[in-house]
Scaffold this motif. Structure first.
Motif, PDB file in Angstrom:
ATOM      1  N   MET A  97       0.796  -1.225   0.000  1.00  0.00           N
ATOM      2  CA  MET A  97       0.000   0.000   0.000  1.00  0.00           C
ATOM      3  C   MET A  97       0.830   1.278   0.000  1.00  0.00           C
ATOM      4  O   MET A  97       0.325   2.341  -0.374  1.00  0.00           O
ATOM      5  N   ALA A  98       2.083   1.192   0.409  1.00  0.00           N
ATOM      6  CA  ALA A  98       2.910   2.394   0.544  1.00  0.00           C
ATOM      7  C   ALA A  98       2.968   3.248  -0.724  1.00  0.00           C
ATOM      8  O   ALA A  98       2.877   4.482  -0.644  1.00  0.00           O
ATOM      9  N   ALA A 233      -3.454  -4.897  -6.565  1.00  0.00           N
ATOM     10  CA  ALA A 233      -2.151  -5.121  -5.919  1.00  0.00           C
ATOM     11  C   ALA A 233      -1.881  -6.618  -5.773  1.00  0.00           C
ATOM     12  O   ALA A 233      -2.782  -7.416  -5.507  1.00  0.00           O
ATOM     13  N   ARG A 234      -0.637  -7.000  -5.941  1.00  0.00           N
ATOM     14  CA  ARG A 234      -0.230  -8.402  -5.829  1.00  0.00           C
ATOM     15  C   ARG A 234       0.970  -8.522  -4.892  1.00  0.00           C
ATOM     16  O   ARG A 234       1.895  -7.708  -4.951  1.00  0.00           O
ATOM     17  N   ASP A 235       0.924  -9.529  -4.047  1.00  0.00           N
ATOM     18  CA  ASP A 235       2.053  -9.819  -3.178  1.00  0.00           C
ATOM     19  C   ASP A 235       3.249 -10.167  -4.054  1.00  0.00           C
ATOM     20  O   ASP A 235       3.191 -11.117  -4.847  1.00  0.00           O
ATOM     21  N   PRO A 236       4.367  -9.439  -3.946  1.00  0.00           N
ATOM     22  CA  PRO A 236       5.509  -9.708  -4.823  1.00  0.00           C
ATOM     23  C   PRO A 236       6.112 -11.094  -4.620  1.00  0.00           C
ATOM     24  O   PRO A 236       6.723 -11.647  -5.540  1.00  0.00           O
ATOM     25  N   MET A 242      -5.117  -9.495  -2.559  1.00  0.00           N
ATOM     26  CA  MET A 242      -5.716  -9.453  -1.225  1.00  0.00           C
ATOM     27  C   MET A 242      -7.008 -10.261  -1.223  1.00  0.00           C
ATOM     28  O   MET A 242      -7.748 -10.272  -2.201  1.00  0.00           O
ATOM     29  N   SER A 243      -7.286 -10.887  -0.088  1.00  0.00           N
ATOM     30  CA  SER A 243      -8.546 -11.607   0.068  1.00  0.00           C
ATOM     31  C   SER A 243      -9.703 -10.606   0.172  1.00  0.00           C
ATOM     32  O   SER A 243      -9.497  -9.412   0.424  1.00  0.00           O
TER      33      SER A 243
END
Length: 445
Positions: A97-98, A233-236, A242-243
């Protein structure tokens, strides 16, 4: 070295008589920068020195977390949203999110801020032709709620803004009350529980509907708002999105953190300007010289330094969050004080911002503290309105931009004053506010 122990009975009696804010201020003046109280199994330690702010938030941060002190807000308000999450989840969410909340990233929402500010200006223009009476707390809460909801969901309407704002306010009250009263289990249909459950169902249902609608259309047609950014957004590390639950929790967290504190800051700004005519005159002179009567843009802000100095000084004297907590997960030494494991440390922007060793005439409203050598020579953490360190509020740039813009738009045309006979009283219920609102009259300059 140990903190001065305050007897629990004395502490509770002072809080009941004077309120939490004044009680802790009196104890600080009596006992110095470190004092503690044990209430049952809970140990609260109050640390007021800027060195303690640095060490709890930065150099000794591995000994502290957002633990049991945040259980109520996690359970009843924000779930696993960024404000209350911990460990690997917090690290992952913060990293995702940053980029949305950098000074450059939040400028994408400046046009929404300006449009809402101009609409409010038009409303105030009409009010100035009538009796001009408003509750400034309500005015600022509505405009900041509109800004954050439009920034998040794009399609917020006036009715939905009021509805969601009121529902989240009910959830905030409930989550705050859980630390003060005996909580009846939620399935028991008390009036308090019913109000909370209805508010939660409205908020959760509204967000779920918006997400479902968003998913029903092609991604290419999604609006460029905060919700779309969160959904994309995707976890790198895993490539996972996100759920649904986390999307909801982060949406609630963003709304809660993104409008209430800024609304408080702007309300306090009007109070401070009404009480300080010299600062008000300098603000008006700057706005007139730079803008010449036209609405500002985000590009104008760097030419409006005194306007930002006013905002910073408001945040110094009246930080919306007067205290924040950190829970010790191991023994630590902080500013020469031994902090035992399982202690809840209370840090206070409100009182640290009034520390006489670090501020000249600390109770005086003086925007000239900012922008020059005096600011450059400050201790790195004598000023921490958004907390500090890795867990500094992610929305601080959004809030500063919003406050700067709204003050510029409204103050160039209006000079609100306190309603006749008004005697505002401070009140702390999680955030700092006026006990019965802030009655003011809208007057054109």
């Amino acid at each position: 070295m140990r903190a001065t122990r305050v007897p629990a009975r004395r502490f509770i009696g002072m809080v009941r008589r004077d309120g939490f804010l004044d009680a802790t201020g009196d104890l600080w003046r009596a006992h110095g920068d470190a004092f503690d109280v044990r209430i049952g199994s809970q140990r609260l330690m109050f640390l007021m020195h800027p060195d303690a702010v640095t060490q709890v938030n930065m150099t000794a941060r591995d000994s502290f977390t957002k633990g049991k002190s945040y259980d109520g807000v996690r359970a009843f308000l924000i779930g696993e949203g960024l404000v209350g999450s911990t460990g690997d989840l917090w690290k992952r969410q913060r990293k995702l999110m940053a980029p949305f909340f950098t000074p450059r990233g939040v400028r994408a929402y400046s046009e929404i801020m300006l449009q809402d500010a101009i609409r409010l200006s038009e409303r105030w223009d009409a009010l100035a032709d009538s009796d001009g009476g408003v509750d400034m707390s309500d005015e600022m809460t509505l405009v900041t709620a509109s800004i954050i909801l439009t920034s998040m969901f794009s399609t917020a309407t006036t009715d939905s803004i009021v509805e969601i704002k009121d529902a989240v306010a009910e959830m905030i009250r409930f989550s705050g009350d859980t630390v003060k009263v005996i909580r009846v289990p939620l399935p028991v249909p008390t009036p308090r529980n019913r109000r909370y459950l209805a508010a939660r169902a409205l908020v959760h249902g509204t967000i779920a509907d918006v997400i479902a609608t968003r998913r029903s259309i092609d991604e290419a047609d999604w609006p460029d708002d905060l919700l779309s950014r969160l959904m994309l957004a995707r976890d790198p590390a895993t490539g996972e999105p996100m759920s649904e639950t986390l999307l909801r929790d982060e949406s609630i967290t963003t709304f809660f953190a993104g409008h209430e504190t800024t609304a408080r800051t702007l309300t306090f700004a009007w109070y401070a300007l009404a009480a300080n005519p010299e600062a008000r005159a300098r603000l008006h002179a700057e706005l007139d010289a730079v803008l010449g009567g036209r609405p500002p843009t985000a590009d104008d802000l760097h030419d409006l330094p005194y306007t930002l100095q006013v905002v910073k000084e408001v945040l110094r004297l009246f930080p919306a969050a007067p205290f924040y907590a950190r829970d010790a997960i191991s023994d630590a030494e902080v500013a020469g004080i031994t902090v035992p494991e399982r202690t809840t440390v209370m840090l206070s922007p409100y009182w640290t911002h009034r520390h006489p060793e670090f501020w000249d005439h600390p109770d005086r409203f003086d925007p000239d503290r900012w922008g020059g050598r005096q600011e450059a020579d400050m201790h790195s953490h004598q000023y921490h309105p958004f907390a500090a360190g890795p867990r500094i509020c992610i929305g601080n740039s959004f809030s500063l931009l919003e406050s700067h813009l709204l003050l510029a738009v409204l103050a160039q045309r209006f000079s609100p004053r306190l309603a006749e006979g008004a005697r505002p009283r401070w009140h702390m219920h999680g955030t700092l506010s006026f006990e019965s609102g802030l009655p003011m009259r809208i007057e054109r300059r």
